[in-house]
Design a protein around this motif. Sequence first.
Motif, PDB file in Angstrom:
ATOM      1  N   LEU A 296       0.827  -1.205   0.000  1.00 34.27           N
ATOM      2  CA  LEU A 296       0.000   0.000   0.000  1.00 34.27           C
ATOM      3  C   LEU A 296       0.866   1.261   0.000  1.00 34.27           C
ATOM      4  O   LEU A 296       0.547   2.241  -0.698  1.00 34.27           O
ATOM      5  N   GLU A 297       1.952   1.262   0.755  1.00 34.46           N
ATOM      6  CA  GLU A 297       2.818   2.442   0.792  1.00 34.46           C
ATOM      7  C   GLU A 297       3.499   2.669  -0.559  1.00 34.46           C
ATOM      8  O   GLU A 297       3.684   3.817  -0.987  1.00 34.46           O
ATOM      9  N   SER A 298       3.850   1.573  -1.233  1.00 36.31           N
ATOM     10  CA  SER A 298       4.456   1.702  -2.564  1.00 36.31           C
ATOM     11  C   SER A 298       3.462   2.334  -3.538  1.00 36.31           C
ATOM     12  O   SER A 298       3.821   3.228  -4.324  1.00 36.31           O
ATOM     13  N   GLU A 308      -2.138   5.022   6.862  1.00 35.55           N
ATOM     14  CA  GLU A 308      -2.060   4.973   8.326  1.00 35.55           C
ATOM     15  C   GLU A 308      -2.502   3.597   8.789  1.00 35.55           C
ATOM     16  O   GLU A 308      -3.597   3.139   8.444  1.00 35.55           O
ATOM     17  N   GLU A 309      -1.653   2.929   9.559  1.00 29.46           N
ATOM     18  CA  GLU A 309      -1.982   1.599  10.068  1.00 29.46           C
ATOM     19  C   GLU A 309      -2.442   1.710  11.518  1.00 29.46           C
ATOM     20  O   GLU A 309      -1.740   2.257  12.371  1.00 29.46           O
ATOM     21  N   THR A 310      -3.622   1.191  11.809  1.00 32.69           N
ATOM     22  CA  THR A 310      -4.129   1.129  13.177  1.00 32.69           C
ATOM     23  C   THR A 310      -4.173  -0.342  13.595  1.00 32.69           C
ATOM     24  O   THR A 310      -3.729  -1.227  12.855  1.00 32.69           O
ATOM     25  N   GLY A 311      -4.746  -0.601  14.771  1.00 32.44           N
ATOM     26  CA  GLY A 311      -4.808  -1.983  15.235  1.00 32.44           C
ATOM     27  C   GLY A 311      -5.718  -2.863  14.412  1.00 32.44           C
ATOM     28  O   GLY A 311      -5.575  -4.080  14.416  1.00 32.44           O
ATOM     29  N   SER A 312      -6.651  -2.242  13.664  1.00 29.83           N
ATOM     30  CA  SER A 312      -7.630  -3.040  12.919  1.00 29.83           C
ATOM     31  C   SER A 312      -7.754  -2.664  11.455  1.00 29.83           C
ATOM     32  O   SER A 312      -8.533  -3.294  10.730  1.00 29.83           O
TER      33      SER A 312
END
Length: 319
Positions: A296-298, A308-312
Amino acid sequence: MTRQEAQRQEEEEAALWVARHLDKAVDVTAFHQWLAGRDGRRELFDALWATCMDVAVTDALRAKDQAAAPPKAAPPRPVYRRVAFAAAAGLAALAAIWAWPELRFAVTPEQTFATSAGEVRSIALSDGTALFLNGNTRVRVKIGSGRREVQLAAGEALFDVRHDPQRPFTVVTDDARVTVLGTRFDLALNDARVDLEVERGLVRFASTSERQSAVLVPARHGAALINGRIGSPVALKDSAATEWRTGWLQAADMTLGDIVPRLQRWTDKDIIAEDPRLLRTRAAGRFRLSEPRILLESLGDLYGFSVEETGSAFILRKR
């Protein structure tokens, strides 16, 4: 005795035991000996018993008994004759029910197979067909004496179907039905669409909505069902759709909205685009599915969004 003949004999014996239970004329010791004689008999008996307890079936049996019953004014028959008559009527009714192909298939034992996020699993079915399940995939399988059916409840699967002209092989989803005799194809549930790619053989692709006639998709072609309609088959340049078996995604002019459900099979976290318009972004490249954040970042670096990565979840924001 062939395998199909042996299976038919098992089914007939199970039907007889159900009839004996219905007539309350059961040798309990003999029944338990029969159950223990071969694997699968308990499941077969239980499935047939449940079918006979279905309201529609029960009503049909009751109607048959009422139609065959003697007039009320007739003198009572001896008990043994009434029992014999009930047993015969029960067996005859059950035999008629058992002859219905749909009910025969309904009591065929069902197997369920599933994978977790990022898991790829191969399965050998009893008919010789091979299944390959992508991550977050769930299928239910029935291999009967007259037909074979798989329900693709979630995810994606590659089917290498053993040819059997006597037993068509069908894969069903909520929206589509695929029927073959023997072939190799990939079927995927990608959000609101169903994608089919055929590597070998000929596949009949139909919508359950019946808005259009079934579409025949030949080898090295693909087709998609979107909003209840199947598009015309298009030629495939390669087998990129099944690269997921080795953990890769080959995107060629694919929208982000098409990439997300494919990546979703490789992570337990939801992938959410804050602005739905972001999903229209078209992308191309070869990406590693087992590394969803990096993938996704690529894409974000190339097409202008942050991750942005969260716990879910992974939350995609337009820059």
